[in-house]
Design a protein around this motif. Structure first.
Motif, short mmCIF file in Angstrom:
data_model
loop_
_atom_site.label_atom_id
_atom_site.label_comp_id
_atom_site.label_asym_id
_atom_site.label_seq_id
_atom_site.Cartn_x
_atom_site.Cartn_y
_atom_site.Cartn_z
N GLU A 156 159.66 4.82 22.92
CA GLU A 156 160.33 6.03 22.47
C GLU A 156 159.93 6.37 21.04
OE1 GLU A 156 164.86 7.52 21.54
OE2 GLU A 156 164.53 6.32 23.35
N GLU A 157 159.88 5.38 20.17
CA GLU A 157 159.47 5.61 18.78
C GLU A 157 158.02 6.09 18.71
OE1 GLU A 157 162.27 2.34 16.44
OE2 GLU A 157 160.39 1.69 17.36
N ARG A 158 157.14 5.51 19.53
CA ARG A 158 155.74 5.95 19.54
C ARG A 158 155.62 7.38 20.04
NH1 ARG A 158 155.11 0.88 21.95
NH2 ARG A 158 154.31 1.75 23.88
N TYR A 159 156.40 7.72 21.05
CA TYR A 159 156.38 9.07 21.59
C TYR A 159 156.86 10.08 20.54
CZ TYR A 159 157.44 13.13 24.49
OH TYR A 159 157.49 14.41 25.01
N LEU A 160 157.97 9.76 19.88
CA LEU A 160 158.50 10.66 18.85
C LEU A 160 157.49 10.83 17.71
CD1 LEU A 160 162.24 9.54 18.69
CD2 LEU A 160 161.35 11.75 19.46
N ALA A 161 156.86 9.73 17.29
CA ALA A 161 155.86 9.80 16.23
C ALA A 161 154.67 10.66 16.65
CB ALA A 161 155.40 8.40 15.84
N MET A 182 154.69 13.11 18.90
CA MET A 182 155.13 14.50 18.98
C MET A 182 155.27 15.11 17.58
SD MET A 182 155.20 15.17 22.14
CE MET A 182 156.11 16.70 22.26
N GLU A 183 155.70 14.30 16.62
CA GLU A 183 155.85 14.80 15.26
C GLU A 183 154.50 14.99 14.57
OE1 GLU A 183 157.54 13.05 11.10
OE2 GLU A 183 158.85 12.83 12.85
N LYS A 184 153.60 14.03 14.76
CA LYS A 184 152.31 14.08 14.08
C LYS A 184 151.32 15.04 14.74
CE LYS A 184 148.98 11.09 11.88
NZ LYS A 184 148.64 9.75 11.48
N TYR A 185 151.38 15.14 16.06
CA TYR A 185 150.39 15.94 16.80
C TYR A 185 151.05 16.95 17.76
CZ TYR A 185 147.46 12.02 15.30
OH TYR A 185 146.81 11.06 14.57
N PRO A 186 151.98 17.78 17.29
CA PRO A 186 152.63 18.72 18.23
C PRO A 186 151.63 19.68 18.88
CG PRO A 186 153.11 19.32 15.96
CD PRO A 186 152.40 17.99 15.91
N HIS A 187 150.57 20.04 18.15
CA HIS A 187 149.56 20.96 18.68
C HIS A 187 148.75 20.31 19.80
CE1 HIS A 187 147.85 18.63 15.41
NE2 HIS A 187 146.66 18.85 15.90
N ILE A 188 148.62 19.00 19.78
CA ILE A 188 147.90 18.30 20.86
C ILE A 188 148.82 18.11 22.06
CG2 ILE A 188 146.77 16.13 21.54
CD1 ILE A 188 145.73 15.89 18.68
N ALA A 189 150.06 17.77 21.81
CA ALA A 189 151.02 17.52 22.89
C ALA A 189 151.17 18.72 23.82
CB ALA A 189 152.38 17.13 22.31
N GLN A 190 150.95 19.91 23.28
CA GLN A 190 151.05 21.13 24.10
C GLN A 190 149.78 21.41 24.89
OE1 GLN A 190 152.06 24.17 21.27
NE2 GLN A 190 153.99 23.21 20.73
#
Length: 193
Positions: free
Chosen positions: A149-154, A156-164
């Protein structure tokens, strides 16, 4: 076509017009469709590619055929197998486009020529390698010290443009968890909100 890469380079080193022209002359422009391999396991990586447009992933397959995604790369990032390229030995990774891409790439011999004729580029590439190593060290540290969960949140925070731009199952493989496990993590997170 060279404005993006020139801006990237100028953040690290200052070049003469002749050095820039040499660099441009050694680069090759390529358009690559989605889901195409730039490199497959067993091939020697003979390129370092700067991404003008698109998204690329690099990954390994274990003996069971399960992917472990090492990195995603998007605009203004470089992609390559550094050890295969530097040592001109077969790679153990795959590099594949996630989206249609436009690239500027340099091959091994051209990079040797670039370093001989414009030594300032050695500093530029050294800085890129240092940054890449730092990112990998942080990923390794996170993989042994953080929960999924911590890795996922990190991520999403660091690479929101990639996650999309990439499928959730690929994000799971990047985080080192199964897609099903990531789905549970995401479900639990949303329940907490």
């Amino acid at each position: 076509m060279f404005e993006q890469i020139d801006n990237s380079v100028s953040r690290h080193i200052q070049l003469t017009q002749e050095e820039l022209q040499l660099f441009h002359d050694l680069l090759q422009y390529k358009k690559v469709k989605k889901k195409q391999f730039l490199l497959q396991e067993g091939e020697v990586c003979n390129f370092e590619a700067y991404i003008l447009k698109g998204c690329i992933r690099s990954y390994y397959l274990n003996k069971e055929g399960t992917e472990t995604i090492l990195a995603f790369a998007v605009e203004d990032w470089w992609v390559s197998d550094l050890s295969s390229f530097a040592e001109q030995k077969p790679s153990n990774m795959f590099i594949e486009t996630v989206e249609d891409c436009e690239l500027l790439s340099i091959d091994y011999q051209s990079k040797v020529e670039l370093f001989e004729k414009a030594p300032k580029f050695e500093k530029y590439y050294r800085l890129l390698v240092q940054r890449s190593l730092g990112v990998l060290q942080q990923r390794f540290y996170a993989s042994i010290s953080q929960t999924a969960e911590e890795r996922y949140l990190a991520f999403m925070e660091k690479y929101p443009h990639i996650a999309q731009r990439v499928p959730q199952h690929q994000i799971a493989r990047y985080l080192g968890v199964s897609p099903e496990f990531l789905s549970k993590v995401r479900s639990n997170m949303y329940k907490k909100l």
